[in-house]
Structures are given as structure tokens and as C-alpha cells.
Design a protein around this motif. Structure first.
Motif, mmCIF file in Angstrom:
data_model
loop_
_atom_site.group_PDB
_atom_site.id
_atom_site.type_symbol
_atom_site.label_atom_id
_atom_site.label_comp_id
_atom_site.label_asym_id
_atom_site.label_seq_id
_atom_site.Cartn_x
_atom_site.Cartn_y
_atom_site.Cartn_z
ATOM 1 N N ASN A 169 9.325 18.045 42.325
ATOM 2 C CA ASN A 169 8.750 18.730 43.479
ATOM 3 C C ASN A 169 9.813 18.809 44.567
ATOM 4 O O ASN A 169 10.424 17.804 44.921
ATOM 5 N N ALA A 170 10.036 20.014 45.102
ATOM 6 C CA ALA A 170 11.124 20.229 46.061
ATOM 7 C C ALA A 170 10.726 19.948 47.497
ATOM 8 O O ALA A 170 11.511 20.176 48.419
ATOM 9 N N GLY A 171 9.526 19.431 47.718
ATOM 10 C CA GLY A 171 9.077 19.130 49.079
ATOM 11 C C GLY A 171 9.789 17.964 49.707
ATOM 12 O O GLY A 171 9.830 17.844 50.940
ATOM 13 N N LEU A 172 10.335 17.084 48.881
ATOM 14 C CA LEU A 172 11.127 15.962 49.363
ATOM 15 C C LEU A 172 12.417 15.913 48.555
ATOM 16 O O LEU A 172 12.371 15.828 47.326
ATOM 17 N N LEU A 173 13.538 15.990 49.261
ATOM 18 C CA LEU A 173 14.837 15.943 48.605
ATOM 19 C C LEU A 173 15.771 15.030 49.401
ATOM 20 O O LEU A 173 15.844 15.131 50.626
ATOM 21 N N VAL A 174 16.452 14.150 48.706
ATOM 22 C CA VAL A 174 17.562 13.402 49.297
ATOM 23 C C VAL A 174 18.820 14.031 48.726
ATOM 24 O O VAL A 174 19.023 14.020 47.508
ATOM 25 N N VAL A 175 19.649 14.616 49.589
ATOM 26 C CA VAL A 175 20.719 15.487 49.124
ATOM 27 C C VAL A 175 22.097 14.948 49.478
ATOM 28 O O VAL A 175 22.353 14.553 50.625
ATOM 29 N N ASP A 176 22.984 14.934 48.472
ATOM 30 C CA ASP A 176 24.394 14.642 48.693
ATOM 31 C C ASP A 176 25.020 15.932 49.232
ATOM 32 O O ASP A 176 25.290 16.870 48.484
ATOM 33 N N GLN A 177 25.232 15.973 50.528
ATOM 34 C CA GLN A 177 25.724 17.179 51.194
ATOM 35 C C GLN A 177 27.086 17.629 50.672
ATOM 36 O O GLN A 177 27.332 18.825 50.467
ATOM 37 N N GLU A 178 27.968 16.677 50.448
ATOM 38 C CA GLU A 178 29.323 17.019 50.005
ATOM 39 C C GLU A 178 29.307 17.685 48.634
ATOM 40 O O GLU A 178 29.981 18.692 48.403
ATOM 41 N N LYS A 179 28.533 17.131 47.712
ATOM 42 C CA LYS A 179 28.431 17.725 46.374
ATOM 43 C C LYS A 179 27.792 19.100 46.452
ATOM 44 O O LYS A 179 28.199 20.039 45.755
ATOM 45 N N TRP A 180 26.753 19.238 47.266
ATOM 46 C CA TRP A 180 26.035 20.508 47.384
ATOM 47 C C TRP A 180 26.988 21.627 47.821
ATOM 48 O O TRP A 180 27.014 22.703 47.223
ATOM 49 N N LEU A 181 27.741 21.360 48.868
ATOM 50 C CA LEU A 181 28.647 22.381 49.389
ATOM 51 C C LEU A 181 29.798 22.665 48.423
ATOM 52 O O LEU A 181 30.201 23.819 48.247
ATOM 53 N N LYS A 182 30.306 21.617 47.810
ATOM 54 C CA LYS A 182 31.425 21.789 46.886
ATOM 55 C C LYS A 182 31.056 22.713 45.730
ATOM 56 O O LYS A 182 31.877 23.528 45.271
ATOM 57 N N GLU A 183 29.822 22.615 45.251
ATOM 58 C CA GLU A 183 29.385 23.429 44.115
ATOM 59 C C GLU A 183 28.638 24.698 44.536
ATOM 60 O O GLU A 183 28.101 25.415 43.691
ATOM 61 N N ASP A 184 28.613 24.962 45.876
ATOM 62 C CA ASP A 184 28.006 26.197 46.385
ATOM 63 C C ASP A 184 26.586 26.377 45.837
ATOM 64 O O ASP A 184 26.203 27.440 45.344
ATOM 65 N N MET A 185 25.784 25.335 45.964
ATOM 66 C CA MET A 185 24.475 25.321 45.323
ATOM 67 C C MET A 185 23.487 26.331 45.911
ATOM 68 O O MET A 185 22.634 26.854 45.195
ATOM 69 N N THR A 186 23.607 26.610 47.209
ATOM 70 C CA THR A 186 22.676 27.575 47.804
ATOM 71 C C THR A 186 22.808 28.933 47.136
ATOM 72 O O THR A 186 21.813 29.555 46.750
ATOM 73 N N ASN A 187 24.037 29.405 46.976
ATOM 74 C CA ASN A 187 24.254 30.682 46.292
ATOM 75 C C ASN A 187 23.806 30.614 44.837
ATOM 76 O O ASN A 187 23.294 31.598 44.286
ATOM 77 N N GLN A 188 23.992 29.456 44.216
ATOM 78 C CA GLN A 188 23.555 29.305 42.826
ATOM 79 C C GLN A 188 22.036 29.446 42.704
ATOM 80 O O GLN A 188 21.534 30.077 41.762
ATOM 81 N N VAL A 189 21.302 28.838 43.656
ATOM 82 C CA VAL A 189 19.843 28.927 43.621
ATOM 83 C C VAL A 189 19.395 30.371 43.811
ATOM 84 O O VAL A 189 18.540 30.884 43.063
ATOM 85 N N ILE A 190 19.970 31.046 44.795
ATOM 86 C CA ILE A 190 19.586 32.436 45.064
ATOM 87 C C ILE A 190 19.896 33.330 43.870
ATOM 88 O O ILE A 190 19.072 34.161 43.461
ATOM 89 N N GLN A 191 21.076 33.149 43.286
ATOM 90 C CA GLN A 191 21.444 33.968 42.127
ATOM 91 C C GLN A 191 20.505 33.703 40.961
ATOM 92 O O GLN A 191 20.132 34.622 40.218
ATOM 93 N N CYS A 192 20.101 32.464 40.812
ATOM 94 C CA CYS A 192 19.158 32.102 39.752
ATOM 95 C C CYS A 192 17.835 32.848 39.923
ATOM 96 O O CYS A 192 17.243 33.311 38.946
ATOM 97 N N LEU A 193 17.383 32.991 41.165
ATOM 98 C CA LEU A 193 16.130 33.695 41.425
ATOM 99 C C LEU A 193 16.247 35.178 41.069
ATOM 100 O O LEU A 193 15.308 35.780 40.547
ATOM 101 N N TYR A 194 17.411 35.766 41.348
ATOM 102 C CA TYR A 194 17.646 37.155 40.970
ATOM 103 C C TYR A 194 17.712 37.314 39.443
ATOM 104 O O TYR A 194 17.111 38.215 38.857
ATOM 105 N N ASP A 195 18.447 36.411 38.811
ATOM 106 C CA ASP A 195 18.671 36.514 37.369
ATOM 107 C C ASP A 195 17.404 36.316 36.547
ATOM 108 O O ASP A 195 17.309 36.807 35.416
#
Length: 299
Positions: A169-195
Motif C-alpha cells: 500500500n503506497a499510503g505510507l512510504l519510508v523512502v531512501d531519497q538518495e537512491k530514489w533520485l539516483k535511479e530517477d524513480m519518479t520518471n520511471q513510475v510515470i512512464q510505467c503508467l503510460y506503458d
């Protein structure tokens, strides 16, 4: 994490759910017993001046320092736009994937919380969760696995995911900020929704579960106790009002959890709130769905 570092929490809300944020803020203050300050980053998706003042008055600034960001300002220009879905979930829910872009440079970790939650345990314990080498810590969803017939990942087989793969469930997330940015996860999530447009279930929660496959750590389920779960949880750390919220007359979750919500709310400027009639809830859901369908045709 050390006690000298602030605890970073990100939330996103529109004006209608600002009252829920008031109760959440109060619950965080009431349960926080350790020395850390709390920096609360609020993505403001149309919150009124009055509601902002009420939220601010819901907790002491000595404990919770609030930082406000208009929703239109949190999305970097170089990111792909989020596709509209046809669910009744407000677009506000997608704002969580932009949380890393409002945090100060050098931030190592943050907690994201949906506003339809209240804390029953000190947030510092969640803050200090061991993520190991994982990018995110989360709690398994009420639907349990990606193969669930009414939620999950409808095309899990095509994506190479075993049917028993746990779904969070994505309502609660503890996030490693450095890893997230390094792997450009926001763009990955958005692209996944398109794909995977025809298969997208529950907005960005679908994309998060796909791109974070084998990259998330399962946390103690008490950190995301679902108010409408048929299994009674005697000592929840956090209560999540997944379905009909306790601000409505039609609230259908655990009564004890609803009472806990109102204990917090009565300590905020919304102390005189009366539950909202069912027709208002239905009309809001319908409006939200029609609005997204309308804008999807404009693209």
C-alpha cells in the motif's frame, strides 16, 4: 538516523481533505516523545487560507515545523506529465511521487503519509526503520499480492512477476531519497503508467509496485493498519482510513478507530465538525472522476 536530524514527513492534500490533515498533524504531535524536530512538507493542492490556518493551529510549531508548497510548483519541467486515469481518486494522490523535489538538497530519507491516517505510535520509530539495501519501506496492502483479482497488478504475468509477489500500500512510504533520485524513480513510475495504461489499477500505486518490484522492504503491518480490515488489530501504530473516511456519516470502518480519529480532531480547530451526509461524498467522487475524464480528452 540521529536524534539531531529532523524527521522529514511529506503529505499532499486538497482543501476538502484538509480536515483529515488536521487530525493527522495532531496525532503526530500527541504521539511524538523523542527529541527530534519534525519537518512537515505539505503539498498544497488548493487548500484555502482558512484551512491552512487551521492546520497550522493543529500542532505546536515547537514540535512540527510546516513548510508549504503549491502543487503546481513541485513538478520539475523535465518530467513527463502524469497520465489521467478514469478512477474516482483525486489527482492529488499522484503528488506523492514528486515528494523528492521539494526536499532540501542532501536529504537522505523521508516519510510519505496519506492524509487519511492518524498515528498511535511515535513516528520516530518508523523513521528509524532499517531498510537494508532497499529503496523503500512499506506495508503489504489489504489485497496482499499482485495477482489479487480486484486490485494488484492485472498484467503481472506479462511483467514477469510471480503471482505470490507481495503488493504494498503506497499510503505510507519510508523512502531512501538518495537512491530514489539516483535511479530517477519518479520518471520511471510515470512512464510505467503510460506503458501499461489499460492495466493501471489504483493510480500511481500500480506504477510504484511495478518499478519497486524487489526494491522495497516489508515493514511491520501495524504501521499501516487498515480501518476497514475485518481482522481486529489490538495495537496499531498507525490507522489508515482506506475506504469511507470518518468525516462522513457513512463511515464503514472499525468504530474504535473512528473514535480515535475524533479524539484527535476535537483537539484541532475542527473540533465542532459534524459528519457529512452521504450525498456529498457521492457527488464529490463523481465530480472527481468526471473531471479526470474531461481532462484526459483534452490531451
Amino acid at each position: 538516523m540521529t536524534t539531531t536530524e529532523p524527521i522529514n514527513i511529506v503529505v499532499a492534500s486538497n482543501n476538502f481533505y484538509a480536515i483529515l490533515l488536521g487530525a493527522l498533524v495532531k496525532s503526530i504531535e500527541l504521539t511524538h516523545k523523542t527529541a527530534e524536530k519534525i519537518d512537515l512538507y505539505i503539498i498544497d493542492d488548493g487548500i484555502s487560507k482558512e484551512s491552512r490556518e487551521n492546520i497550522r493551529a493543529s500542532a505546536s510549531e515547537e514540535v512540527i515545523r510546516m513548510k508549504w508548497f503549491k502543487s503546481a510548483s513541485v513538478i520539475p519541467d523535465n518530467l513527463v506529465k502524469v497520465p489521467s486515469d478514469k478512477s474516482a481518486m483525486p489527482m492529488t494522490t499522484y503528488l506523492r511521487i514528486f515528494a523528492p523535489y521539494i526536499l532540501p538538497e542532501g536529504t537522505k530519507r523521508y516519510i510519505y503519509l496519506d492524509v487519511d491516517m492518524i498515528l498511535q505510535e511515535d513516528i520516530s520509530k518508523l523513521w528509524n526503520s532499517d531498510l537494508g539495501d532497499n529503496m523503500v519501506g512499506a506495508v503489504q496492502d489489504i489485497s496482499k499480492t499482485v495477482s489479487n483479482s480486484w486490485a494488484g497488478i492485472p498484467n503481472y504475468k506479462e511483467l514477469g512477476m510471480p503471482p505470490e509477489t507481495k503488493y504494498f500500500n503506497a499510503g505510507l512510504l519510508v523512502v531512501d531519497q538518495e537512491k530514489w533520485l539516483k535511479e530517477d524513480m519518479t520518471n520511471q513510475v510515470i512512464q510505467c503508467l503510460y506503458d501499461n495504461g489499460p492495466y493501471v489499477n489504483l493510480a500511481d500505486q500500480y506504477g510504484l509496485n511495478v518499478v519497486l518490484y524487489q526494491k522495497w522492504k516489508e515493514l511491520d503491518p501495524r504501521w499501516n493498519t487498515f480501518a476497514n480490515d475485518v481482522i481486529e488489530v489490538p495495537d496499531p501504530f498507525l490507522i489508515h482510513f482506506l475506504d469511507i473516511k470518518p468525516i462522513y456519516r457513512a463511515y464503514n470502518g472499525n468504530k474504535r478507530f473512528g473514535d480515535e480519529f475524533y479524539k484527535c480532531l476535537k483537539l484541532t480547530p475542527w473540533k465542532n465538525h459534524k459528519p457529512i451526509p452521504e450525498y456529498v461524498r457521492i457527488s464529490r467522487k463523481t465530480f472527481s472522476k468526471m473531471k479526470k475524464i474531461f481532462f484526459s480528452y483534452l490531451k
